[in-house]
Design an enzyme around this catalytic site. Structure first.
Site, mmCIF file in Angstrom:
data_model
loop_
_atom_site.group_PDB
_atom_site.id
_atom_site.type_symbol
_atom_site.label_atom_id
_atom_site.label_comp_id
_atom_site.label_asym_id
_atom_site.label_seq_id
_atom_site.Cartn_x
_atom_site.Cartn_y
_atom_site.Cartn_z
ATOM 1 N N SER A 167 0.852 -1.177 0.000
ATOM 2 C CA SER A 167 0.000 0.000 0.000
ATOM 3 C C SER A 167 0.890 1.230 0.000
ATOM 4 C CB SER A 167 -0.908 0.004 1.229
ATOM 5 O OG SER A 167 -1.910 0.992 1.109
ATOM 6 N N GLU A 168 0.548 2.206 -0.814
ATOM 7 C CA GLU A 168 1.486 3.283 -1.132
ATOM 8 C C GLU A 168 1.897 4.134 0.055
ATOM 9 O OE1 GLU A 168 -0.920 7.091 -2.660
ATOM 10 O OE2 GLU A 168 -1.091 5.379 -4.002
#
Length: 227
Positions: free
Chosen positions: A48-49
Site C-alpha cells: 500500500s502506497e
C-alpha cells in the site's frame, strides 16, 4: 439474461491470477478488495502506497485498528513479517521498479493502454492524483479493475481517453464486470467473457475494437498459473 460480475468477484479472480511471489500494489477502490481473496498457500507481498508491505484481509468486525489502513483509508490486517515504513521509502520502491503489478482503478482506458484515473475534469471536482502516476510509470505491469461502463451506460474502454491522462500506454490488462481484456500490440484481446455475453454484445458497450482470443474462457475462473 447476461451476467455481470460483482466487485468482489472481479477482485477474487484478479487475486487468483497474480503469480506466486509477486509484489503487488493495491490502489484505491476496487483493487483493495484483492487482499480478501488471496488463495490459500499463495505467497504474495501486497503493498500500500502509504508505507505498508504485507497486507492481509480486512479485519473481523470489532477488530478494526484505524492506525492500520490501506490506500483507501479502510482498516486492514498485517501478515506475519509485514513491514511498516515511511511514505518516501514506499515511493522509492515504486519508482525503483520493485512493484511487479500495480492494480489500479480507472475512469477510462484507451485501446493503446492509456490510463485516465485521477480526474474527470468536471467543474468543482477535486482531483485526486495520489500515487497513481508513479505506479503507472514505475510498476512492471499495470492491471486495471473497473466497471465496464459508467452509471449512465457509457463505455469506459475507448479509442482515446477523453479525461486527462494519468500515464500513456501503461495498462497491460483490464478486469471489468463483463470481461478480462489484455492490451497487446495487436489491440484489445478478450481473454474471458461473463456468462451470456458474446463478443458482439461486448463490442456494443465498448468504445474500441475488440478481438476474441482463440483460447478464451468463461469469466469466473482464473487463468491457470504459468500462462
Amino acid at each position: 439474461m447476461n451476467a455481470r460480475l460483482s466487485r468482489q468477484e472481479i477482485a477474487r479472480i484478479a487475486a487468483h491470477d497474480i503469480p506466486d511471489g509477486a509484489c503487488v500494489n493495491l490502489g484505491i477502490g476496487l483493487p483493495t478488495l484483492i487482499a480478501d481473496y488471496v488463495p490459500a498457500g499463495r505467497e504474495l507481498m501486497l503493498h500500500s502506497e502509504q508505507g505498508l508491505l504485507g497486507l492481509g484481509p480486512a479485519p473481523a468486525p470489532g477488530q478494526e485498528d484505524y492506525d492500520v489502513i490501506n490506500a483507501g483509508k479502510f482498516p486492514v490486517t498485517l501478515l506475519a513479517g509485514a513491514s511498516v515504513f515511511s511514505h518516501s521509502d514506499s515511493f522509492l520502491m515504486i519508482r525503483g521498479g520493485h512493484i511487479h503489478i500495480a492494480c489500479l482503478g480507472a475512469f477510462q482506458v484507451a485501446a493503446n493502454g492509456d490510463l485516465a484515473n485521477w480526474t474527470v475534469d468536471a467543474p468543482g471536482q477535486i482531483p485526486g492524483v495520489g500515487g497513481a502516476m508513479d505506479l503507472a510509470a514505475g510498476a512492471e505491469n499495470v492491471w486495471v479493475l473497473m466497471e465496464h461502463c459508467t452509471k449512465e451506460g457509457e463505455p469506459r474502454i475507448l479509442h482515446h481517453c477523453t479525461y486527462p491522462l494519468t500515464a500513456p500506454a501503461c495498462v497491460d490488462r483490464i478486469y471489468t464486470d463483463l470481461a478480462v481484456i489484455d492490451v497487446t500490440e495487436a489491440g484489445l484481446v478478450v481473454r474471458r467473457l461473463a456468462d451470456g455475453w458474446t463478443l458482439q454484445a461486448l463490442q456494443a458497450v465498448t468504445g474500441a475494437p475488440l478481438t476474441l482470443a482463440p483460447d478464451w474462457s468463461a469469466y469466473g475462473d482464473p487463468i491457470p498459473q504459468g500462462e
